[in-house]
Design an enzyme around this catalytic site. Structure first.
Site, PDB file in Angstrom:
ATOM      1  N   ASP A  96      -1.677   7.024   5.961  1.00  0.00           N
ATOM      2  CA  ASP A  96      -2.818   6.092   5.589  1.00  0.00           C
ATOM      3  C   ASP A  96      -3.007   5.236   6.953  1.00  0.00           C
ATOM      4  O   ASP A  96      -2.146   4.488   7.224  1.00  0.00           O
ATOM      5  CB  ASP A  96      -2.226   5.251   4.505  1.00  0.00           C
ATOM      6  CG  ASP A  96      -3.338   4.303   4.044  1.00  0.00           C
ATOM      7  OD1 ASP A  96      -4.181   4.192   4.805  1.00  0.00           O
ATOM      8  OD2 ASP A  96      -2.919   3.580   3.126  1.00  0.00           O
ATOM      9  N   LYS A 109     -11.994  -1.020   7.068  1.00  0.00           N
ATOM     10  CA  LYS A 109     -11.333  -2.017   7.995  1.00  0.00           C
ATOM     11  C   LYS A 109     -11.736  -1.746   9.448  1.00  0.00           C
ATOM     12  O   LYS A 109     -11.859  -2.906  10.142  1.00  0.00           O
ATOM     13  CB  LYS A 109      -9.774  -1.753   7.973  1.00  0.00           C
ATOM     14  CG  LYS A 109      -9.112  -1.622   6.340  1.00  0.00           C
ATOM     15  CD  LYS A 109      -9.051  -3.090   5.676  1.00  0.00           C
ATOM     16  CE  LYS A 109      -8.820  -2.883   4.127  1.00  0.00           C
ATOM     17  NZ  LYS A 109      -7.653  -2.003   3.662  1.00  0.00           N
ATOM     18  N   TRP A 118       0.754  -1.186   0.008  1.00  0.00           N
ATOM     19  CA  TRP A 118       0.063   0.054   0.091  1.00  0.00           C
ATOM     20  C   TRP A 118       0.907   1.214   0.096  1.00  0.00           C
ATOM     21  O   TRP A 118       0.674   2.172  -0.684  1.00  0.00           O
ATOM     22  CB  TRP A 118      -1.098  -0.101   1.002  1.00  0.00           C
ATOM     23  CG  TRP A 118      -2.063  -1.086   1.087  1.00  0.00           C
ATOM     24  CD1 TRP A 118      -2.056  -2.025   2.221  1.00  0.00           C
ATOM     25  CD2 TRP A 118      -3.086  -1.388   0.092  1.00  0.00           C
ATOM     26  NE1 TRP A 118      -3.410  -2.811   1.625  1.00  0.00           N
ATOM     27  CE2 TRP A 118      -3.635  -2.444   0.482  1.00  0.00           C
ATOM     28  CE3 TRP A 118      -3.278  -0.644  -0.874  1.00  0.00           C
ATOM     29  CZ2 TRP A 118      -4.768  -3.002  -0.351  1.00  0.00           C
ATOM     30  CZ3 TRP A 118      -4.410  -1.168  -1.867  1.00  0.00           C
ATOM     31  CH2 TRP A 118      -5.040  -2.368  -1.416  1.00  0.00           C
TER      32      TRP A 118
HETATM   33  C1  LIG Z   1      -7.100  -1.784   2.522  1.00  0.00           C
HETATM   34  C2  LIG Z   1      -5.997  -0.699   2.396  1.00  0.00           C
HETATM   35  C3  LIG Z   1      -5.979   0.132   1.201  1.00  0.00           C
HETATM   36  C4  LIG Z   1      -6.826   0.156   0.027  1.00  0.00           C
HETATM   37  O1  LIG Z   1      -8.059   0.772   0.625  1.00  0.00           O
HETATM   38  P1  LIG Z   1      -9.148   1.037  -0.782  1.00  0.00           P
HETATM   39  O2  LIG Z   1     -10.205   1.800   0.097  1.00  0.00           O
HETATM   40  O3  LIG Z   1      -9.602  -0.315  -1.056  1.00  0.00           O
HETATM   41  O4  LIG Z   1      -8.540   1.874  -1.886  1.00  0.00           O
HETATM   42  C5  LIG Z   1      -4.854   1.447   1.440  1.00  0.00           C
HETATM   43  N1  LIG Z   1      -4.131   0.983   2.534  1.00  0.00           N
HETATM   44  C6  LIG Z   1      -4.267   0.288   3.498  1.00  0.00           C
HETATM   45  C7  LIG Z   1      -3.208   0.514   4.570  1.00  0.00           C
HETATM   46  C8  LIG Z   1      -5.219  -0.523   3.407  1.00  0.00           C
HETATM   47  O5  LIG Z   1      -5.306  -1.443   4.429  1.00  0.00           O
END
Ligand SMILES: *Cc1c(COP(=O)(O)O)cnc(C)c1O
Length: 356
Positions: free
Chosen positions: A164, A188, A97
């Site tokens: 993020d 999540k 990511w």
């Molecule tokens: C799941 C995840 C993403 C991607 O998220 P989307 O909403 O599917 O674009 C990005 N960063 C992390 C740390 C993630 O766990």
């Protein structure tokens, strides 16, 4: 049979949240929540309540705005450099990511990878790096969902810190004032897929010289209170219910306490059980995504354990293909009971297979 949902995302949601959502889909003040105008008073109060809960639960100081957008964290990978990168961006490469985020920044300007743990399949958080002080911002991924590593400490950063927090927002107390921007997909820990949260300090915006398309420009979304266009109503509704549940359960402090407890139980068993071994560096281990494999001498038993666990109601414990083995994602709504059940599975499997 009761199912124990360890899925990495979309995540388990509390029954109370599902019930409230089901009800609102059938009847929300006369219409379905799916049918009402997003410009109606009824909807505005959902948006307001959701924003207020975010600010309250995370203790968000003045000067910050909370946005609910569409496109997922992956779209923010591009929106962030679009809005913030003038000359140089710095990224910490702690996984897929993080590197996907950096890849988008390259489109907009010089992008420096400050440190990377790719050499050991991202099984640790790099240490001892320095952030270039002439960077417009420094980007980190606080929880690396695929590899089960986490940065659980807020730190001082000489430039705007961007994080993020897709997979660990609302699972620990954070000092928002250390960050310029925090973002993530809701699916999540705080809701379903379809809505992306952005917490942004207003004074970092409007500094780049390029022209920003309206849907990209965070200032437009601030001005329109996340309703420049039709928002993802149902996802926001579920998120609001999820935040209500977090508040009623005891807030972030309680979420943190539960996360710690779940992780201690599961890591404890992984360390004790002679069949299994964790994949992440001990001091960097995530409270959220607990990754483990079978030890070399038991490698041929992984498929059998997967079947065994499945037959006992464990769902979503298959590890990501780039790590293999198993990953138990222990998000906010996962009951401690599910962790105990997984531990029981591991112990029973040990009894059957470790006859020496
Ligand atoms: C799941 C995840 C993403 C991607 O998220 P989307 O909403 O599917 O674009 C990005 N960063 C992390 C740390 C993630 O766990």
């Amino acid at each position: 049979m009761k199912q124990h949902n360890f899925g990495a995302g979309p995540c388990i949601l509390p029954q109370q949240v599902l019930d409230a959502t089901a009800k609102a889909i059938i009847n929300f003040n006369g219409l379905s929540v799916l049918e009402i105008s997003h410009r109606s008073k009824d909807w505005e109060s959902v948006m307001d309540e959701c924003r207020t809960l975010w600010k309250e639960l995370l203790n968000i100081p003045d000067g910050y705005h909370v946005l609910f957008l569409a496109g997922g964290a992956s779209t923010m990978f591009l929106n962030i450099p679009y809005n913030l990168l003038e000359k140089k961006a710095a990224y910490l490469d702690t996984g897929v990511w993080a590197s996907k985020a950096a890849k988008e920044a390259v489109i907009f300007g010089e992008t420096v990878i400050v440190a990377s743990s790719k050499d050991k399949n991202y099984s640790y958080i790099p240490k001892g790096w320095t952030v270039p002080t002439d960077a417009d911002y420094f980007h980190i991924t606080t929880n690396n969902t695929i590899y089960g590593t986490e940065i659980r400490q807020d730190f001082d950063c000489p430039v705007n810190l961007v994080a993020d927090m897709s997979s660990d927002i609302m699972t620990r107390k954070i000092d928002i004032s250390k960050y310029a921007l925090i973002y993530g997909g809701a699916q999540k820990n705080v809701g379903p897929a379809g809505v992306t949260f952005v917490i942004v300090r207003e004074d970092i915006l409007g500094k780049v010289s390029r022209t920003l398309p309206s849907m990209i420009d965070y200032r437009i979304h601030i001005k329109n209170e996340s309703m420049y266009n039709t928002p993802p109503v149902i996802s926001i509704f579920v998120m609001k219910e999820m935040l209500k549940w977090i508040k009623e359960s005891g807030g972030i402090e309680k979420m943190e306490e539960l996360a710690k407890k779940r992780a201690e139980i599961l890591y404890g068993e992984i360390e004790r059980n002679p069949l299994f071994v964790g994949t992440a560096n001990k001091e960097d281990r995530s409270y959220m995504n607990i990754c483990f494999v079978m030890k070399e001498e038991f490698k041929d038993k992984e498929a059998a354990f997967m079947e065994f666990a499945k037959s006992r109601g464990m769902v979503g414990i298959k590890g990501h293909r780039s790590v293999g083995g198993f990953r138990a994602s222990c998000y906010n709504a996962l009951p401690i009971e599910s962790v105990h059940e997984l531990v029981k599975c591991m112990q029973e499997f040990e009894k059957i297979n470790n006859k020496k």
